[in-house]
Write a protein that holds these residues in place. Sequence first.
Motif, PDB file in Angstrom:
ATOM      1  N   LEU A   1       0.818  -1.209   0.000  1.00 40.07           N
ATOM      2  CA  LEU A   1       0.000   0.000   0.000  1.00 40.07           C
ATOM      3  C   LEU A   1       0.857   1.267   0.000  1.00 40.07           C
ATOM      4  O   LEU A   1       0.360   2.351  -0.328  1.00 40.07           O
ATOM      5  CB  LEU A   1      -0.920   0.026   1.227  1.00 40.07           C
ATOM      6  N   GLU A   2       2.121   1.144   0.355  1.00 42.12           N
ATOM      7  CA  GLU A   2       2.986   2.319   0.355  1.00 42.12           C
ATOM      8  C   GLU A   2       3.059   2.894  -1.061  1.00 42.12           C
ATOM      9  O   GLU A   2       3.189   2.164  -2.040  1.00 42.12           O
ATOM     10  CB  GLU A   2       4.375   1.963   0.881  1.00 42.12           C
ATOM     11  N   GLY A   3       2.908   4.209  -1.122  1.00 46.09           N
ATOM     12  CA  GLY A   3       2.907   4.885  -2.415  1.00 46.09           C
ATOM     13  C   GLY A   3       1.549   4.985  -3.065  1.00 46.09           C
ATOM     14  O   GLY A   3       1.405   5.643  -4.098  1.00 46.09           O
ATOM     15  N   LYS A   4       0.547   4.357  -2.470  1.00 49.15           N
ATOM     16  CA  LYS A   4      -0.790   4.357  -3.054  1.00 49.15           C
ATOM     17  C   LYS A   4      -1.587   5.593  -2.618  1.00 49.15           C
ATOM     18  O   LYS A   4      -1.239   6.295  -1.675  1.00 49.15           O
ATOM     19  CB  LYS A   4      -1.539   3.087  -2.656  1.00 49.15           C
ATOM     20  N   GLU A   5      -2.713   5.842  -3.336  1.00 48.51           N
ATOM     21  CA  GLU A   5      -3.576   6.983  -3.044  1.00 48.51           C
ATOM     22  C   GLU A   5      -4.826   6.509  -2.315  1.00 48.51           C
ATOM     23  O   GLU A   5      -5.490   5.568  -2.748  1.00 48.51           O
ATOM     24  CB  GLU A   5      -3.966   7.701  -4.337  1.00 48.51           C
ATOM     25  N   VAL A   6      -5.138   7.164  -1.199  1.00 44.69           N
ATOM     26  CA  VAL A   6      -6.258   6.738  -0.367  1.00 44.69           C
ATOM     27  C   VAL A   6      -7.170   7.922  -0.055  1.00 44.69           C
ATOM     28  O   VAL A   6      -6.710   9.030   0.208  1.00 44.69           O
ATOM     29  CB  VAL A   6      -5.750   6.086   0.946  1.00 44.69           C
ATOM     30  N   GLY A   7      -8.470   7.674  -0.114  1.00 42.03           N
ATOM     31  CA  GLY A   7      -9.456   8.688   0.239  1.00 42.03           C
ATOM     32  C   GLY A   7      -9.941   8.451   1.663  1.00 42.03           C
ATOM     33  O   GLY A   7     -10.496   7.392   1.962  1.00 42.03           O
ATOM     34  N   VAL A   8      -9.709   9.437   2.544  1.00 37.23           N
ATOM     35  CA  VAL A   8     -10.053   9.303   3.960  1.00 37.23           C
ATOM     36  C   VAL A   8     -10.693  10.602   4.459  1.00 37.23           C
ATOM     37  O   VAL A   8     -10.153  11.681   4.200  1.00 37.23           O
ATOM     38  CB  VAL A   8      -8.790   9.023   4.815  1.00 37.23           C
TER      39      VAL A   8
END
Length: 332
Positions: free
Chosen positions: A132-139
């Motif tokens: 998951l490192e480097g990924k884009e997350v909506g929080v």
Amino acid sequence: MKLTSMLAASAAALSLLAPLAAHADGHIDEITVAYFLEWPTPNQFAQNSGAYEEALGVKVNWVSFDAGTAMSSAMASGDVHISFSQGVTPFLVATAAGQDLQVVDIAVTYSDNDNCVVRSDLEITAENAGELEGKEVGVPLGTVAHAGFLSQMEHFGVDTSTMKVVDMAPVDSAAAFANGSLDMVCGWGGALRRMKEYGNVLLSGAEKEAIVGKVFDVTSIPAAFGQENPELLAKFLKVTADMNAQYAADRDPMLADIAKQAGMDVEATTAVLDVFTFPTIEQQLSSEWMGGELATLLKESAGKLEEAGQIKALSDYGPLINTSFLEAASAM
């Protein structure tokens, strides 16, 4: 949706409402209660029927919000007097900033109705979560979903500084997730159900609870509102408790009305309610909750937020828990 956008939207909605009106003798004509759409709860049966107005003797304006952070802002401005089912994290963020809020009720517990979801085609699970490192997350920042995200990433040893974290309300991140714009999203309620159509969770509700502790929402108020309107607030909590009891006895006749106020169909409403628990007044006042453990739970959650650089935790959360209104409701 950015927090500023959510606050603007909430402000626009609130501008349509009249402010809390008080007569010279202190009597008020109406109150405003904040709640969430796609977050079905038994008290929405009373919201739909007008039972709150009948019991309280005042008009009750119900205003929906996308996140508990916006509820805090509305309470700070005096536009909202009761926030029903506010997340613990927004409450902690607001009180750490100096806002004088109190917990007066445990609205709902829901380990299985708040989580993070990873896009299916990434094939990332608990076993290879490091990818998951480097990924884009909506929080939605400053919410219980945000706290859960941080705890899960810490558990898996994921460095969140490598991730692109976008502040988005769950309803918006669910839509972005569906069109492939995000790698991971976190949210609750109906939005979480839509997220799961396109991805997988890393931890089940029970597994997540073992890491982050109990997941629950509170009913919160500005302290001054409670001081000035103790009987009215007790009546509000009494109606809420009565709806929970009625739901526990036979929920089926209530589902259509609850679904209407939640902005959902009955099938989706039932699916969410199946993973909700609504503590009784007796349970809430026990040592497991407001009579003891709640202060510790709040302090532990605040400590995690402080470790993540989000807030400066208070030394004691006991003074932020006011059981007097619930005790009065239990005697009604």
